[in-house]
Design an enzyme around this catalytic site. Structure first.
Site, PDB file in Angstrom:
ATOM      1  N   TYR A   1     -14.426  -5.068   8.519  1.00 31.41           N
ATOM      2  CA  TYR A   1     -13.146  -4.352   8.719  1.00 31.41           C
ATOM      3  C   TYR A   1     -12.655  -4.529  10.159  1.00 31.41           C
ATOM      4  CZ  TYR A   1     -10.010  -0.239   8.542  1.00 31.41           C
ATOM      5  OH  TYR A   1      -8.932   0.623   8.599  1.00 31.41           O
ATOM      6  N   ALA A   2     -13.554  -4.373  11.135  1.00 29.42           N
ATOM      7  CA  ALA A   2     -13.157  -4.504  12.543  1.00 29.42           C
ATOM      8  C   ALA A   2     -12.715  -5.935  12.840  1.00 29.42           C
ATOM      9  CB  ALA A   2     -14.308  -4.094  13.461  1.00 29.42           C
TER      10      ALA A   2
ATOM     11  N   GLY B   1       0.819  -1.219   0.000  1.00 31.01           N
ATOM     12  CA  GLY B   1       0.000   0.000   0.000  1.00 31.01           C
ATOM     13  C   GLY B   1       0.842   1.254   0.000  1.00 31.01           C
ATOM     14  N   ALA B   2       1.939   1.223  -0.772  1.00 30.19           N
ATOM     15  CA  ALA B   2       2.905   2.332  -0.745  1.00 30.19           C
ATOM     16  C   ALA B   2       2.503   3.500  -1.636  1.00 30.19           C
ATOM     17  CB  ALA B   2       4.281   1.821  -1.171  1.00 30.19           C
TER      18      ALA B   2
ATOM     19  N   GLY C   1      17.153  11.232  -2.215  1.00 34.17           N
ATOM     20  CA  GLY C   1      18.382  10.466  -1.991  1.00 34.17           C
ATOM     21  C   GLY C   1      18.137   9.059  -1.455  1.00 34.17           C
TER      22      GLY C   1
ATOM     23  N   SER D   1      -6.189  -0.943  13.281  1.00 41.42           N
ATOM     24  CA  SER D   1      -7.089   0.212  13.335  1.00 41.42           C
ATOM     25  C   SER D   1      -7.742   0.241  14.708  1.00 41.42           C
ATOM     26  CB  SER D   1      -8.180   0.082  12.279  1.00 41.42           C
ATOM     27  OG  SER D   1      -9.203   1.037  12.507  1.00 41.42           O
TER      28      SER D   1
ATOM     29  N   ASN E   1     -16.783  -0.750  15.396  1.00 39.42           N
ATOM     30  CA  ASN E   1     -17.323   0.439  14.735  1.00 39.42           C
ATOM     31  C   ASN E   1     -18.571   0.042  13.959  1.00 39.42           C
ATOM     32  OD1 ASN E   1     -17.479   3.098  13.965  1.00 39.42           O
ATOM     33  ND2 ASN E   1     -15.999   2.904  12.293  1.00 39.42           N
TER      34      ASN E   1
ATOM     35  N   ALA F   1     -11.332  -8.016  10.695  1.00 41.09           N
ATOM     36  CA  ALA F   1     -10.005  -8.194  10.089  1.00 41.09           C
ATOM     37  C   ALA F   1      -8.924  -7.528  10.946  1.00 41.09           C
ATOM     38  CB  ALA F   1      -9.993  -7.606   8.675  1.00 41.09           C
ATOM     39  N   LYS F   2      -9.196  -6.314  11.405  1.00 39.80           N
ATOM     40  CA  LYS F   2      -8.178  -5.569  12.162  1.00 39.80           C
ATOM     41  C   LYS F   2      -7.982  -6.188  13.549  1.00 39.80           C
ATOM     42  CE  LYS F   2      -7.234  -2.469   8.999  1.00 39.80           C
ATOM     43  NZ  LYS F   2      -5.928  -2.469   8.327  1.00 39.80           N
TER      44      LYS F   2
HETATM   45  P1  NAP Z   1      -5.737   4.464   1.227  1.00 37.64           P
HETATM   46  O1  NAP Z   1      -5.364   5.900   1.156  1.00 37.64           O
HETATM   47  O2  NAP Z   1      -7.062   4.015   0.727  1.00 37.64           O
HETATM   48  O3  NAP Z   1      -4.571   3.613   0.534  1.00 37.64           O
HETATM   49  C1  NAP Z   1      -4.681   2.221   0.478  1.00 37.64           C
HETATM   50  C2  NAP Z   1      -3.398   1.643  -0.076  1.00 37.64           C
HETATM   51  O4  NAP Z   1      -3.535   0.213  -0.144  1.00 37.64           O
HETATM   52  C3  NAP Z   1      -3.065   2.133  -1.453  1.00 37.64           C
HETATM   53  O5  NAP Z   1      -1.668   2.262  -1.579  1.00 37.64           O
HETATM   54  C4  NAP Z   1      -3.584   1.006  -2.332  1.00 37.64           C
HETATM   55  O6  NAP Z   1      -2.847   0.926  -3.528  1.00 37.64           O
HETATM   56  C5  NAP Z   1      -3.275  -0.208  -1.472  1.00 37.64           C
HETATM   57  N1  NAP Z   1      -4.113  -1.359  -1.798  1.00 37.64           N
HETATM   58  C6  NAP Z   1      -5.458  -1.468  -1.591  1.00 37.64           C
HETATM   59  N2  NAP Z   1      -5.874  -2.676  -1.996  1.00 37.64           N
HETATM   60  C7  NAP Z   1      -4.776  -3.342  -2.453  1.00 37.64           C
HETATM   61  C8  NAP Z   1      -4.577  -4.625  -3.001  1.00 37.64           C
HETATM   62  N3  NAP Z   1      -5.588  -5.498  -3.189  1.00 37.64           N
HETATM   63  N4  NAP Z   1      -3.321  -4.985  -3.373  1.00 37.64           N
HETATM   64  C9  NAP Z   1      -2.296  -4.123  -3.210  1.00 37.64           C
HETATM   65  N5  NAP Z   1      -2.419  -2.889  -2.679  1.00 37.64           N
HETATM   66  C10 NAP Z   1      -3.656  -2.501  -2.324  1.00 37.64           C
HETATM   67  O7  NAP Z   1      -5.676   3.935   2.732  1.00 37.64           O
HETATM   68  P2  NAP Z   1      -4.971   4.571   4.049  1.00 37.64           P
HETATM   69  O8  NAP Z   1      -5.955   5.429   4.710  1.00 37.64           O
HETATM   70  O9  NAP Z   1      -3.609   5.077   3.707  1.00 37.64           O
HETATM   71  O10 NAP Z   1      -4.854   3.237   4.936  1.00 37.64           O
HETATM   72  C11 NAP Z   1      -3.651   2.485   5.052  1.00 37.64           C
HETATM   73  C12 NAP Z   1      -3.858   1.466   6.152  1.00 37.64           C
HETATM   74  O11 NAP Z   1      -4.200   2.126   7.373  1.00 37.64           O
HETATM   75  C13 NAP Z   1      -4.993   0.484   5.880  1.00 37.64           C
HETATM   76  O12 NAP Z   1      -4.651  -0.804   6.352  1.00 37.64           O
HETATM   77  C14 NAP Z   1      -6.132   1.059   6.692  1.00 37.64           C
HETATM   78  O13 NAP Z   1      -7.074   0.060   7.052  1.00 37.64           O
HETATM   79  C15 NAP Z   1      -5.382   1.587   7.881  1.00 37.64           C
HETATM   80  N6  NAP Z   1      -6.116   2.611   8.633  1.00 37.64           N
HETATM   81  C16 NAP Z   1      -6.456   3.800   8.069  1.00 37.64           C
HETATM   82  C17 NAP Z   1      -7.144   4.742   8.807  1.00 37.64           C
HETATM   83  C18 NAP Z   1      -7.544   6.083   8.265  1.00 37.64           C
HETATM   84  O14 NAP Z   1      -8.217   6.843   8.993  1.00 37.64           O
HETATM   85  N7  NAP Z   1      -7.166   6.447   7.046  1.00 37.64           N
HETATM   86  C19 NAP Z   1      -7.509   4.457  10.135  1.00 37.64           C
HETATM   87  C20 NAP Z   1      -7.162   3.240  10.680  1.00 37.64           C
HETATM   88  C21 NAP Z   1      -6.458   2.317   9.919  1.00 37.64           C
HETATM   89  P3  NAP Z   1      -3.480   1.004  -5.007  1.00 37.64           P
HETATM   90  O15 NAP Z   1      -4.893   1.505  -4.923  1.00 37.64           O
HETATM   91  O16 NAP Z   1      -2.548   1.940  -5.736  1.00 37.64           O
HETATM   92  O17 NAP Z   1      -3.387  -0.397  -5.496  1.00 37.64           O
END
Ligand code: NAP
Length: 237
Positions: A145-146, A3-4, A44, A132, A139, A148-149
């Site tokens: 989602y909950a 998820g980079a 870099g 999460s 939630n 899984a987390k």
């Molecule tokens: P995001 O902005 O939606 O980004 C999700 C990332 O995951 C993207 O880089 C996406 O890449 C990648 N991804 C999704 N499905 C994929 C798949 N099947 N294979 C490979 N890559 C995949 O999400 P975020 O908010 O940064 O969240 C990152 C993590 O933090 C997640 O695990 C999320 O559950 C957790 N989190 C987020 C929050 C929040 O408030 N944002 C809160 C608690 C936990 P591509 O779409 O480019 O493939």
């Protein structure tokens, strides 16, 4: 790290690269990884892009094995990629439950299993699974989602117990409400209701999460394992 391409994952990639590591960043398409790769290289750092759908267990395991083989080692694994398919319990389909479990929980199991061999060989490893606060508090609208987390927490603690003697740590970093694409789609009233429950009175940033993961994966974080580090402005306490 998975998820980079955006959000929290992009900040984690930049942070770990700034600590001198070669970062292999995963997302579904190489196109999505161009920007982060360019930013890291310009600063870099060293970054390699890998396209992989982490919901495909075979492809994910092969990719992890190939990365370890190419570099002769694998020191850090960050399972960050995640999706939401929210809905109330009564209306949630089997497909929406299974998809979220596969992408958010099973992928972490598959990647940890594949990474464990090179990490054990090197007698060093840092595993961070991004959880999460939903997995800790529950939630409404997020039973999939909950689940899984929350599953990541039990899995990570078990891995910490299994692999600790090999020099491998495993922890969960559990973000609260972080401003990314994932939360941008939420209705404004959801955000308005969330803010009063955050003692620090602001939503988190991807950098807040990356800082915790940067520390956990550094030498300084080496005596911390089996923990859930909550980075949420105090929301879940
Ligand atoms: P995001 O902005 O939606 O980004 C999700 C990332 O995951 C993207 O880089 C996406 O890449 C990648 N991804 C999704 N499905 C994929 C798949 N099947 N294979 C490979 N890559 C995949 O999400 P975020 O908010 O940064 O969240 C990152 C993590 O933090 C997640 O695990 C999320 O559950 C957790 N989190 C987020 C929050 C929040 O408030 N944002 C809160 C608690 C936990 P591509 O779409 O480019 O493939």
């Amino acid at each position: 790290m998975t998820g980079a391409s955006r959000g929290i994952g992009r900040a984690i990639a930049e942070r770990i690269a700034s600590q001198g590591r070669i970062v292999v960043g995963v997302a579904r398409s190489l196109d999505g990884l161009k920007d982060v790769g360019a930013a890291i290289t310009a600063a870099g750092g060293r970054f390699e892009a890998q396209a992989c759908d982490i919901g495909d267990s075979t492809a994910l395991a092969q990719m992890v094995e190939q990365v370890a083989e190419k570099h002769g080692r694998l020191d850090i694994l960050v399972n960050n990629a995640g999706i939401t398919k929210d809905g109330l319990l009564m209306r949630m389909s089997d497909a929406d439950f299974d998809d979220v479990i596969r992408v958010n929980l099973k992928s972490a199991f598959v990647a940890c299993r594949a990474a464990s061999r090179p990490m054990m060989k090197g007698r060093f490893g840092r595993i961070v699974n991004v959880g999460s606060v939903s997995g800790l508090m529950g939630n409404a609208g997020q039973v999939n989602y909950a689940a899984a987390k929350a599953g990541l927490v039990g899995m990570t603690k078990s891995i910490a117990r299994e692999l600790g003697s090999k020099g491998i740590t495993a922890n969960v970093v559990a973000p609260g409400f972080i401003e990314t694409d994932m939360t941008a789609v939420l209705p404004p009233q959801v955000k308005e209701q969330a803010l009063p429950n955050i003692p620090l009175k602001r939503f988190g940033t991807p950098t807040d999460i990356a800082a915790a993961i940067g520390w956990l994966t550094s030498d300084e974080g080496g005596y911390v394992t089996g923990q859930v580090i909550v980075v949420d402005g105090g929301m879940a306490m």
